[in-house]
Structures are given as structure tokens and as C-alpha cells.
Design a protein around this motif. Structure first.
Motif, mmCIF file in Angstrom:
data_model
loop_
_atom_site.group_PDB
_atom_site.id
_atom_site.type_symbol
_atom_site.label_atom_id
_atom_site.label_comp_id
_atom_site.label_asym_id
_atom_site.label_seq_id
_atom_site.Cartn_x
_atom_site.Cartn_y
_atom_site.Cartn_z
ATOM 1 N N MET A 196 2.086 -3.563 16.116
ATOM 2 C CA MET A 196 2.856 -2.266 16.121
ATOM 3 C C MET A 196 4.506 -2.560 16.076
ATOM 4 N N ARG A 197 4.799 -3.549 16.564
ATOM 5 C CA ARG A 197 6.285 -3.790 16.613
ATOM 6 C C ARG A 197 6.525 -4.383 15.150
ATOM 7 N N LEU A 198 5.632 -5.159 14.478
ATOM 8 C CA LEU A 198 5.956 -5.798 13.300
ATOM 9 C C LEU A 198 5.940 -4.667 12.403
ATOM 10 N N LEU A 199 4.646 -3.798 12.301
ATOM 11 C CA LEU A 199 4.540 -2.641 11.398
ATOM 12 C C LEU A 199 6.045 -1.699 11.370
ATOM 13 N N LEU A 212 3.737 -0.232 1.797
ATOM 14 C CA LEU A 212 3.200 -1.422 2.594
ATOM 15 C C LEU A 212 1.590 -1.460 2.491
ATOM 16 N N LEU A 213 1.227 -2.432 1.817
ATOM 17 C CA LEU A 213 -0.270 -2.796 1.409
ATOM 18 C C LEU A 213 -0.708 -3.706 2.604
ATOM 19 N N LEU A 214 -1.424 -3.341 3.360
ATOM 20 C CA LEU A 214 -2.088 -4.136 4.608
ATOM 21 C C LEU A 214 -3.563 -4.501 4.435
ATOM 22 N N GLY A 215 -3.836 -5.827 4.475
ATOM 23 C CA GLY A 215 -5.361 -6.377 4.693
ATOM 24 C C GLY A 215 -5.807 -6.458 6.027
ATOM 25 N N VAL A 216 -6.781 -6.012 6.527
ATOM 26 C CA VAL A 216 -7.372 -6.224 7.826
ATOM 27 C C VAL A 216 -8.704 -6.704 7.659
ATOM 28 N N ASP A 217 -9.135 -7.534 8.419
ATOM 29 C CA ASP A 217 -10.547 -7.934 8.805
ATOM 30 C C ASP A 217 -11.428 -6.803 9.755
ATOM 31 N N LEU A 218 -12.552 -6.400 9.346
ATOM 32 C CA LEU A 218 -13.046 -5.214 10.193
ATOM 33 C C LEU A 218 -14.211 -5.765 11.198
ATOM 34 N N VAL A 219 -14.577 -5.051 12.277
ATOM 35 C CA VAL A 219 -15.469 -5.392 13.172
ATOM 36 C C VAL A 219 -16.855 -5.554 12.655
ATOM 37 N N LYS A 220 -17.619 -6.577 12.750
ATOM 38 C CA LYS A 220 -19.042 -6.665 12.027
ATOM 39 C C LYS A 220 -19.885 -7.611 13.141
ATOM 40 N N ASP A 221 -21.122 -7.763 12.790
ATOM 41 C CA ASP A 221 -21.914 -8.499 13.591
ATOM 42 C C ASP A 221 -21.459 -9.685 14.165
ATOM 43 N N ALA A 320 0.235 4.855 10.385
ATOM 44 C CA ALA A 320 0.574 6.436 10.602
ATOM 45 C C ALA A 320 1.830 6.072 11.748
ATOM 46 N N GLU A 321 1.230 5.426 12.684
ATOM 47 C CA GLU A 321 2.231 5.426 14.066
ATOM 48 C C GLU A 321 3.448 4.696 13.695
ATOM 49 N N ALA A 322 3.625 3.790 12.673
ATOM 50 C CA ALA A 322 4.687 3.079 12.352
ATOM 51 C C ALA A 322 5.573 3.795 11.219
ATOM 52 N N GLY A 323 5.101 4.861 10.778
ATOM 53 C CA GLY A 323 5.824 5.850 9.919
ATOM 54 C C GLY A 323 5.441 5.666 8.554
ATOM 55 N N PHE A 324 4.188 5.392 8.337
ATOM 56 C CA PHE A 324 3.602 5.330 6.859
ATOM 57 C C PHE A 324 2.455 6.319 6.609
ATOM 58 N N ALA A 325 2.621 7.206 5.642
ATOM 59 C CA ALA A 325 1.526 8.128 5.323
ATOM 60 C C ALA A 325 0.327 7.398 4.776
ATOM 61 N N ALA A 326 -0.879 7.761 5.029
ATOM 62 C CA ALA A 326 -2.175 7.183 4.192
ATOM 63 C C ALA A 326 -1.905 7.616 2.775
ATOM 64 N N ALA A 327 -1.838 6.370 1.783
ATOM 65 C CA ALA A 327 -1.655 6.641 0.387
ATOM 66 C C ALA A 327 -2.928 6.116 -0.130
ATOM 67 N N GLY A 328 -3.859 5.407 0.423
ATOM 68 C CA GLY A 328 -5.150 4.731 -0.162
ATOM 69 C C GLY A 328 -5.718 3.908 0.799
ATOM 70 N N SER A 329 -7.068 3.755 0.517
ATOM 71 C CA SER A 329 -7.790 2.524 1.444
ATOM 72 C C SER A 329 -8.912 2.129 0.505
ATOM 73 N N TRP A 330 -9.032 0.969 0.659
ATOM 74 C CA TRP A 330 -10.201 0.235 -0.233
ATOM 75 C C TRP A 330 -10.965 -0.719 0.589
ATOM 76 N N THR A 331 -12.180 -0.828 0.352
ATOM 77 C CA THR A 331 -13.113 -1.750 1.087
ATOM 78 C C THR A 331 -14.188 -2.408 0.143
ATOM 79 N N ASP A 332 -14.792 -3.213 0.659
ATOM 80 C CA ASP A 332 -15.904 -4.142 -0.031
ATOM 81 C C ASP A 332 -17.304 -3.125 0.049
ATOM 82 N N GLU A 333 -18.448 -3.441 -0.600
ATOM 83 C CA GLU A 333 -19.594 -2.851 -0.380
ATOM 84 C C GLU A 333 -20.044 -2.975 0.867
ATOM 85 N N ARG A 334 -19.983 -4.283 1.623
ATOM 86 C CA ARG A 334 -20.592 -4.312 2.990
ATOM 87 C C ARG A 334 -19.573 -3.830 3.834
ATOM 88 N N GLY A 335 -18.543 -3.030 3.536
ATOM 89 C CA GLY A 335 -17.482 -2.771 4.476
ATOM 90 C C GLY A 335 -17.034 -3.731 5.553
#
Ligand code: AVJ
Length: 345
Positions: A196-199, A212-221, A320-335
Motif C-alpha cells: 500500500m505504501r508503494l502504491l 497505473l497498470l498493475l499485474g498480480v498473481d491470483l490464488v489458485k490450487d 482504490a485505497e491508494a487513490g486510483f479509480a478502477a478503469a479496467g481489469s483483464w484476466t486469462d481464461e483460467r483466471g
């Protein structure tokens, strides 16, 4: 003479004389020395992941991204391949775009975005920010050679260490918007408060309308997650153990590599993969340049990395908490991976 105490026996190994000589030729980096001293004296023992990236470590990381188990790079690249044009369109909103990347360019992933920007507006300024001047120079050469229309303006900077101020970026021109890239799940190395400090710090360096375009890895098995951090070819193990090789070389340390093993753990409660170096035996290790001796119990670990995994929607909430409004989000077919665009408010 160094003594390794095994449960049943003791093995004597000759002093690694070559290391000693190199350690004296080598000026000790005070930043490395301080962080290693503090980390190995703390309980539990830990070392920061930025220490992985000496020349050999950077090569090993590139190799990791090509292992079949390490789905992150491939998956994020697929998202960019499918959606780079949409991302760039979403970020420009009629203005000219200037692209700033935290880190010295993630090769083909960044290239896909730069190409979209060039297609849209003819030329683009690309500003990679990194602590390593040599990494920036390599990125500049590679990108100017490969993509016409890109002007590379590198900036040597440690964007990870804040002092309460916003990122200090080159000012943009009137009618220009900045799009900051923080991709590759790099943010996953930071615990939630530091992330959060970095964002917020990035937000502090931007003007309303910038992105700001942010790439994050998601929880999976768990099996998939663990395999990505413990590939069968052992490249991730080598990457982790290379940290000890670095300390042997730079700090005159006497880590005996065969006495440590690579361990990857899924910490479900904290939603993170942890990497550790586990001492196979009870032993004492000397770090000559630090004038330090460190005791390890059998099975004791040095915690070398956290790689946080997020739930769908979490990256947007952090933005959002860092002051950015959501403007788009993209994922892959497996999520499995997510790229989010936030617009500075
Ligand atoms: C560069 C931090 C995104 O956490 O997946 C890869 C580093 N460590 N394999 C990650 C890493 C072990 C990587 N990041």
C-alpha cells in the motif's frame, strides 16, 4: 578449518581459501552488509529478495520464467497479447501517452504495450526506472533496436524505498498522460502494508488522469502454486541457493551449499508463497567480512522471499485505497493472473 556437526558425526572441510582472497579484493557493499547482518541475527532468520538479483541470479530468474511450472510470465504475456490495445486505449483517453515502467523492462510483455502505443500515436516515450544502470542500458539498447518509434529515457532510481514523498518522475508535457507499469507480480514481494505504501507513493508522483497498470498473481490450487516455486529442473532451487553463493563471494561467508536446501511453502493464512533456505544440519557459519558467526539448528530456515497471491477484486481494492479509480481489469481464461488499470483521481 570449518566444522559441520551432523546428528551422528562431524565432517571437516578445508577453508575455502579462494573466497577469502576474493573477499579482500572486493569492497564490501555497506547496504548488503547491513541487511545481511540484521537478517541473520533476527529470529526467525530472513534475507530480502532483492539480494537474489546479482548477475547469476538475474540469469536464473530469466530461466525460471521459461520453466513449464512457472505459469506467471506466460500467463501475463497472454493477457497482454490479447488486450494490449484495449489497455492502451483505456489509458490514453484522447491524450498522448508516456509509458513509465517500475523495473528495467519485462522484455516481451512491455514490448506488446509499447507496440500498441506506437500504433496508436506514432511514437512513444518509454521511461524504465531501476536501481541498476546496467540493466537500464541493456533495456534501452534492446528496445530501441526492436521497436521503431520508441524513445527510451531511462532513470536510475530505487522506487521501492520511500521517504513519505511521491515518486520523483520527469514532468509530463501538457496534453500528455503518464501510464505507469508495475507488472510481473512484482508487487507480490511486499507485505500488504508495504504494498500500500508503494502504491500511494506511485500515486503521489502522478497527476489526475494518469494511470497505473498493475499485474498480480491470483490464488489458485496449492499444487500449481507450489510447483511454480519448486520446478522439477531445480532452477528455482538454484536461484534461491545462489543467494548463499553471493554472500560467500561478497562477504567472505562460508556457507557450504550442500548443507542447505530449497523449500517452498504455501502460507494459506497469509496468502503467500514463502521461499526458505533450510539448514540440513546443525552448523555454525562464519561471515568473515562481517566478523559474524551464525548458528543454525537442524531444519532451521532463512526466509528469503514472500510472493503474495491475491483474490479477484483485491488488486482493484488496493488501487482504490491508494487513490486510483478502477478503469479496467483483464484476466486469462483460467483466471490465474490479473492485470488492473487504475486511473489517478
Ligand atoms: C519477480 C517477485 C515476481 O515472486 O514469482 C520467481 C520472483 N521467486 N520464483 C515471483 C520469483 C521465485 C517472482 N517475482
Amino acid at each position: 578449518m570449518t566444522t559441520f556437526v551432523f546428528p551422528t558425526t562431524a565432517v571437516h572441510i578445508e577453508e575455502p581459501v579462494a573466497y577469502q582472497r576474493i573477499a579482500h579484493d572486493h569492497p564490501v557493499d555497506e547496504g548488503v552488509a547491513a541487511v545481511v547482518r540484521a537478517g541473520l541475527r533476527s529470529k526467525p532468520k530472513r534475507l530480502p529478495p532483492w539480494l537474489f538479483y546479482d548477475a547469476a541470479g538475474s540469469r536464473l530468474f530469466d530461466e525460471i520464467t521459461e520453466r513449464p511450472e512457472y505459469y506467471l510470465t506466460r500467463t501475463e504475456r497472454g493477457i497482454f497479447a490479447a488486450h494490449a490495445d484495449a489497455m492502451i486505449a483505456c489509458a490514453t483517453d484522447e491524450a498522448r501517452l508516456r509509458i513509465t515502467e517500475l523495473g528495467a523492462g519485462s522484455a516481451d510483455k512491455t514490448r506488446l504495450l509499447l507496440k500498441s502505443a506506437v500504433t496508436r500515436q506514432g511514437t512513444v516515450v518509454y521511461e524504465p526506472l531501476d536501481v541498476s544502470a546496467s540493466a537500464l542500458e541493456a533495456a534501452r539498447k534492446r528496445i530501441e533496436q526492436e521497436i521503431g518509434g520508441v524513445r527510451v529515457a531511462p532513470q536510475v532510481m530505487d522506487y521501492t524505498h520511500g521517504n513519505g514523498h511521491g515518486l520523483e518522475l520527469m514532468p509530463t508535457e501538457a496534453g500528455e498522460r503518464r501510464l505507469v507499469l508495475y507488472i510481473g507480480s512484482s508487487i507480490g514481494n511486499f507485505d500488504p502494508p508495504d504494498a500500500m505504501r508503494l502504491l500511494r507513493r506511485v500515486r503521489g508522483g502522478l497527476r489526475p488522469g494518469d494511470g497505473l497498470l498493475l499485474g498480480v498473481d491470483l490464488v489458485k490450487d496449492e499444487e500449481t502454486l507450489l510447483a511454480a516455486y519448486d520446478d522439477v529442473a531445480g532452477v528455482t532451487a538454484d536461484f534461491n541457493l545462489n543467494l548463499l553463493t553471493r554472500l560467500n563471494r561478497e562477504l567472505g561467508a562460508e556457507f557450504y551449499l550442500d548443507s542447505f536446501g530449497h523449500r517452498a511453502v504455501w502460507n494459506r493464512a497469509e496468502s503467500r508463497i514463502e521461499m526458505h533456505l533450510e539448514s540440513r544440519i546443525a552448523q555454525r557459519v562464519r561471515l568473515k567480512s562481517l566478523d559474524l558467526e551464525v548458528d543454525f539448528a537442524e531444519g532451521e530456515t532463512i526466509h528469503t522471499e514472500n510472493s503474495y497471491k491475491y483474490r479477484h477484486g483485491q488488486a482493484e481494492a488496493m488501487l482504490a485505497e491508494a487513490g486510483f479509480a478502477a478503469a479496467g481489469s483483464w484476466t486469462d481464461e483460467r483466471g490465474w493472473f490479473e492485470v488492473c488499470l487504475g486511473r489517478a483521481e
